[in-house]
Write a protein that holds these residues in place. Structure first.
Motif, PDB file in Angstrom:
ATOM      1  N   TRP A 312       8.585   6.989  10.134  1.00  0.00           N
ATOM      2  CA  TRP A 312       9.392   7.708   9.157  1.00  0.00           C
ATOM      3  C   TRP A 312       8.899   7.501   7.726  1.00  0.00           C
ATOM      4  CZ3 TRP A 312      10.980   3.792   6.138  1.00  0.00           C
ATOM      5  CH2 TRP A 312      11.199   2.540   6.728  1.00  0.00           C
ATOM      6  N   CYS A 313       7.871   6.701   7.560  1.00  0.00           N
ATOM      7  CA  CYS A 313       7.349   6.361   6.232  1.00  0.00           C
ATOM      8  C   CYS A 313       6.151   7.264   5.916  1.00  0.00           C
ATOM      9  CB  CYS A 313       6.955   4.885   6.200  1.00  0.00           C
ATOM     10  SG  CYS A 313       5.910   4.395   4.810  1.00  0.00           S
ATOM     11  N   GLY A 314       6.341   8.202   4.986  1.00  0.00           N
ATOM     12  CA  GLY A 314       5.282   9.152   4.639  1.00  0.00           C
ATOM     13  C   GLY A 314       3.981   8.504   4.218  1.00  0.00           C
ATOM     14  N   PRO A 315       3.995   7.564   3.262  1.00  0.00           N
ATOM     15  CA  PRO A 315       2.746   6.904   2.849  1.00  0.00           C
ATOM     16  C   PRO A 315       2.074   6.141   3.995  1.00  0.00           C
ATOM     17  CG  PRO A 315       4.455   6.556   1.202  1.00  0.00           C
ATOM     18  CD  PRO A 315       5.122   7.183   2.398  1.00  0.00           C
ATOM     19  N   CYS A 316       2.889   5.587   4.891  1.00  0.00           N
ATOM     20  CA  CYS A 316       2.335   4.862   6.048  1.00  0.00           C
ATOM     21  C   CYS A 316       1.502   5.799   6.913  1.00  0.00           C
ATOM     22  CB  CYS A 316       3.446   4.268   6.904  1.00  0.00           C
ATOM     23  SG  CYS A 316       4.547   3.129   6.067  1.00  0.00           S
ATOM     24  N   LEU A 375      11.849  -9.475   9.839  1.00  0.00           N
ATOM     25  CA  LEU A 375      10.458  -8.994   9.877  1.00  0.00           C
ATOM     26  C   LEU A 375       9.743  -9.359   8.584  1.00  0.00           C
ATOM     27  CD1 LEU A 375       8.148  -7.139  10.998  1.00  0.00           C
ATOM     28  CD2 LEU A 375       9.327  -5.233   9.887  1.00  0.00           C
ATOM     29  N   ILE A 376      10.407  -9.114   7.442  1.00  0.00           N
ATOM     30  CA  ILE A 376       9.807  -9.396   6.135  1.00  0.00           C
ATOM     31  C   ILE A 376       9.491 -10.884   5.992  1.00  0.00           C
ATOM     32  CG2 ILE A 376      10.283  -9.454   3.650  1.00  0.00           C
ATOM     33  CD1 ILE A 376      11.979  -6.886   4.101  1.00  0.00           C
ATOM     34  N   GLU A 377      10.444 -11.730   6.302  1.00  0.00           N
ATOM     35  CA  GLU A 377      10.247 -13.175   6.140  1.00  0.00           C
ATOM     36  C   GLU A 377       9.175 -13.713   7.071  1.00  0.00           C
ATOM     37  OE1 GLU A 377      11.577 -15.136   3.784  1.00  0.00           O
ATOM     38  OE2 GLU A 377      12.428 -13.269   2.998  1.00  0.00           O
ATOM     39  N   ALA A 378       9.089 -13.136   8.265  1.00  0.00           N
ATOM     40  CA  ALA A 378       8.084 -13.609   9.225  1.00  0.00           C
ATOM     41  C   ALA A 378       6.675 -13.230   8.794  1.00  0.00           C
ATOM     42  CB  ALA A 378       8.377 -13.034  10.609  1.00  0.00           C
ATOM     43  N   ILE A 379       6.524 -12.081   8.166  1.00  0.00           N
ATOM     44  CA  ILE A 379       5.193 -11.628   7.735  1.00  0.00           C
ATOM     45  C   ILE A 379       4.759 -12.335   6.459  1.00  0.00           C
ATOM     46  CG2 ILE A 379       3.872  -9.637   6.867  1.00  0.00           C
ATOM     47  CD1 ILE A 379       4.271  -9.430   9.796  1.00  0.00           C
ATOM     48  N   ASP A 380       5.576 -12.239   5.418  1.00  0.00           N
ATOM     49  CA  ASP A 380       5.202 -12.826   4.120  1.00  0.00           C
ATOM     50  C   ASP A 380       6.448 -12.940   3.251  1.00  0.00           C
ATOM     51  OD1 ASP A 380       4.109 -13.612   1.740  1.00  0.00           O
ATOM     52  OD2 ASP A 380       2.940 -11.777   1.403  1.00  0.00           O
ATOM     53  N   PRO A 381       6.911 -14.149   2.959  1.00  0.00           N
ATOM     54  CA  PRO A 381       8.105 -14.331   2.128  1.00  0.00           C
ATOM     55  C   PRO A 381       7.970 -13.710   0.736  1.00  0.00           C
ATOM     56  CG  PRO A 381       7.520 -16.386   3.226  1.00  0.00           C
ATOM     57  CD  PRO A 381       6.391 -15.432   3.453  1.00  0.00           C
ATOM     58  N   HIS A 382       6.725 -13.466   0.281  1.00  0.00           N
ATOM     59  CA  HIS A 382       6.520 -12.863  -1.038  1.00  0.00           C
ATOM     60  C   HIS A 382       6.649 -11.338  -1.001  1.00  0.00           C
ATOM     61  CE1 HIS A 382       5.262 -16.698  -2.688  1.00  0.00           C
ATOM     62  NE2 HIS A 382       4.398 -16.844  -1.691  1.00  0.00           N
ATOM     63  N   ALA A 386       9.007  -3.189   0.595  1.00  0.00           N
ATOM     64  CA  ALA A 386       8.577  -1.794   0.578  1.00  0.00           C
ATOM     65  C   ALA A 386       7.475  -1.554   1.608  1.00  0.00           C
ATOM     66  CB  ALA A 386       8.079  -1.415  -0.823  1.00  0.00           C
ATOM     67  N   LEU A 387       7.538  -0.378   2.218  1.00  0.00           N
ATOM     68  CA  LEU A 387       6.503   0.043   3.169  1.00  0.00           C
ATOM     69  C   LEU A 387       5.616   1.109   2.530  1.00  0.00           C
ATOM     70  CD1 LEU A 387       8.340   0.425   6.621  1.00  0.00           C
ATOM     71  CD2 LEU A 387       6.842  -1.426   5.874  1.00  0.00           C
ATOM     72  N   PRO A 388       4.353   1.165   2.969  1.00  0.00           N
ATOM     73  CA  PRO A 388       3.662   0.247   3.879  1.00  0.00           C
ATOM     74  C   PRO A 388       3.350  -1.076   3.199  1.00  0.00           C
ATOM     75  CG  PRO A 388       2.119   1.855   3.021  1.00  0.00           C
ATOM     76  CD  PRO A 388       3.469   2.269   2.520  1.00  0.00           C
ATOM     77  N   GLU A 404       1.780  -3.827  -1.480  1.00  0.00           N
ATOM     78  CA  GLU A 404       2.939  -2.997  -1.159  1.00  0.00           C
ATOM     79  C   GLU A 404       2.604  -1.575  -1.562  1.00  0.00           C
ATOM     80  OE1 GLU A 404       7.223  -4.524  -1.412  1.00  0.00           O
ATOM     81  OE2 GLU A 404       6.190  -5.690  -2.956  1.00  0.00           O
ATOM     82  N   GLY A 405       2.841  -0.630  -0.675  1.00  0.00           N
ATOM     83  CA  GLY A 405       2.469   0.748  -0.953  1.00  0.00           C
ATOM     84  C   GLY A 405       1.100   1.053  -0.366  1.00  0.00           C
TER      85      GLY A 405
END
Length: 426
Positions: A312-316, A375-382, A386-388, A404-405
């Motif tokens: 659903w994320c256009g830029p992705c 999901l966010i915390e598991a990947i990178d707490p920083h 925002a997706l992608p 981000e982006g």
């Protein structure tokens, strides 16, 4: 049936039995009528009997005789210029948008033409040495010019594993700008007309011409590719020094180690590669929080590019093909591209369908619970959410790039190839 295979079937040595049965005239010999075979004469005889017409027989023979012509056309010879030959003239556009010919270097006592390119690791390894060579001899009447001989349409993605650029004219400009080339860098990739006249073996291949523009040296720059090692035979410099001293060149030709020239006839390889990608299986597995943390820890020996995306994320969706290109460039190295879908778990089929359309045969996961913050915390707490979202992770878990982006593909490629895990050289 392929023409060359048919020719092979038609080729053979006449047998005594063939002569005894009248299939082959007695005055016909194998050497004289190669590649005609007993099968050929048998087919000729039967065809003549069946058709009762000489015209059909002649047409058949003519078609057969064309077979070796087509077979030879599949292998094109590119002869290297002989020592003592005159330099073929050219008219090529440089990365500075100027047009160059032999006349552009008429004031030089010695002209050094080096066929090189952007993508080849060997060519990249010699870039600094070519810059130094140009600087060392510029006040001694020596002109150095580089020519890019490759057809960009014949360069496969799998051949770009040691570079962030291919061999297009625009990429030539970027490479020359980044490396601060102090010599003209000319594009012959559109027609390869100049490369066909000079016949370079590989990139880089150096040609040295005297004041009369007679070829005096053809071969390597030196005998050691890797910049971190010291050469013991400076063949190109030795040739230049000999000519400057009015002496004979001690070694006029050498073998040339490097990347093969990407001639236009190799463009069919691209189609074959695309057909192969289409056959590769695409799989989407589920992954939990613990699994995500392990991915980022990266206990492998590979550099990992991890991209979090969603259907659903256009830029992705827009940037995903760039990751496919990146994966196909570097997957032959110590490299992994991993995609993680942030779609809801019950949308797995939709995510898989998208990946299949992209021919994403890399490692693909979808988060197994509908909790985006875990999901966010598991990947990178920083990561702010925002997706992608894309990170590059070295072995041991160090994140050396995050975005981000949408990514800048050129920036990501450069980050990959300049990381110590990958590198530009063999």
């Amino acid at each position: 049936m392929p023409k060359c295979f048919l020719l092979a079937l038609l080729s053979g040595r006449p047998s005594p039995k063939g002569r005894e049965r009248g299939m082959i005239p007695k005055n016909i010999t194998h050497k004289k009528y190669l590649p005609l075979s007993p099968n050929f004469f048998y087919l000729f005889k039967n065809l003549f009997v069946m058709t009762k017409t000489r015209l059909a027989c002649v047409q058949y023979i003519f078609a057969l005789l064309l077979i070796p012509v087509f077979c030879r056309a599949q292998h094109v010879e590119h002869k290297t210029l002989d020592i003592g030959a005159s330099a073929p003239d050219f008219s090529l556009q440089g990365v500075d948008d100027k047009t160059y010919s032999l006349a552009s270097f008429k004031n030089a006592n010695i002209l050094v033409i080096i066929f090189t390119c952007d993508h080849c690791p060997t060519a990249q390894a010699y870039e600094d040495r070519i810059i130094k060579l140009t600087s060392d001899y510029k006040d001694k009447g020596v002109a150095v010019v580089a020519i890019m001989p490759n057809d960009p349409k014949s360069v496969q993605l799998s051949e770009l594993g040691y570079t962030d650029m291919s061999d297009s004219y625009e990429e030539m400009k970027l490479r020359a700008q980044q490396k601060h080339f102090n010599f003209p860098y000319l594009n012959d990739g559109e027609t390869e007309a100049v490369a066909n006249m000079y016949g370079p073996i590989a990139t880089p291949h150096a040609f040295v011409f005297d004041k009369e523009r007679k070829l005096r040296y053809s071969g390597r720059i030196d005998n050691v590719e890797k910049p971190t090692k010291t050469p013991t035979s400076f063949d190109l410099r030795n040739a230049i020094d000999a000519l400057l001293s009015g002496k004979e060149v001690p070694v006029t030709t050498t073998k040339v180690f490097g990347c093969s020239i990407k001639w236009a006839e190799k463009s069919s390889w691209i189609d074959k590669a695309q057909q192969q990608w289409a056959k590769e299986p695409v799989v989407l597995d589920t992954i939990d929080e613990v699994g995500l943390k392990e991915l980022v820890k990266n206990n492998s020996d590979s550099l990992r590019v991890i991209n979090v995306w969603a259907t659903w994320c256009g830029p992705c969706v827009t940037e995903f093909p760039d990751f496919m290109t990146i994966n196909r460039m570097y997957r032959g190295r110590s490299f992994e591209f991993i995609s993680i879908s942030a779609d809801e778990p019950d949308k797995k089929d939709k995510a898989l369908h998208f990946l299949q359309k992209q021919q994403a045969s890399n490692i693909n996961y979808i988060f197994n619970i509908d909790d985006k913050y875990k999901l966010i915390e598991a990947i990178d707490p920083h990561w702010q959410g925002a997706l992608p979202y894309t990170i590059i992770v070295e072995p041991g878990g160090k994140i050396v790039y995050s975005k981000e982006g949408q990514i800048d593909p050129a920036e990501v490629k450069k980050a990959i190839v300049e990381d110590k895990v990958i590198g530009r050289y063999y």
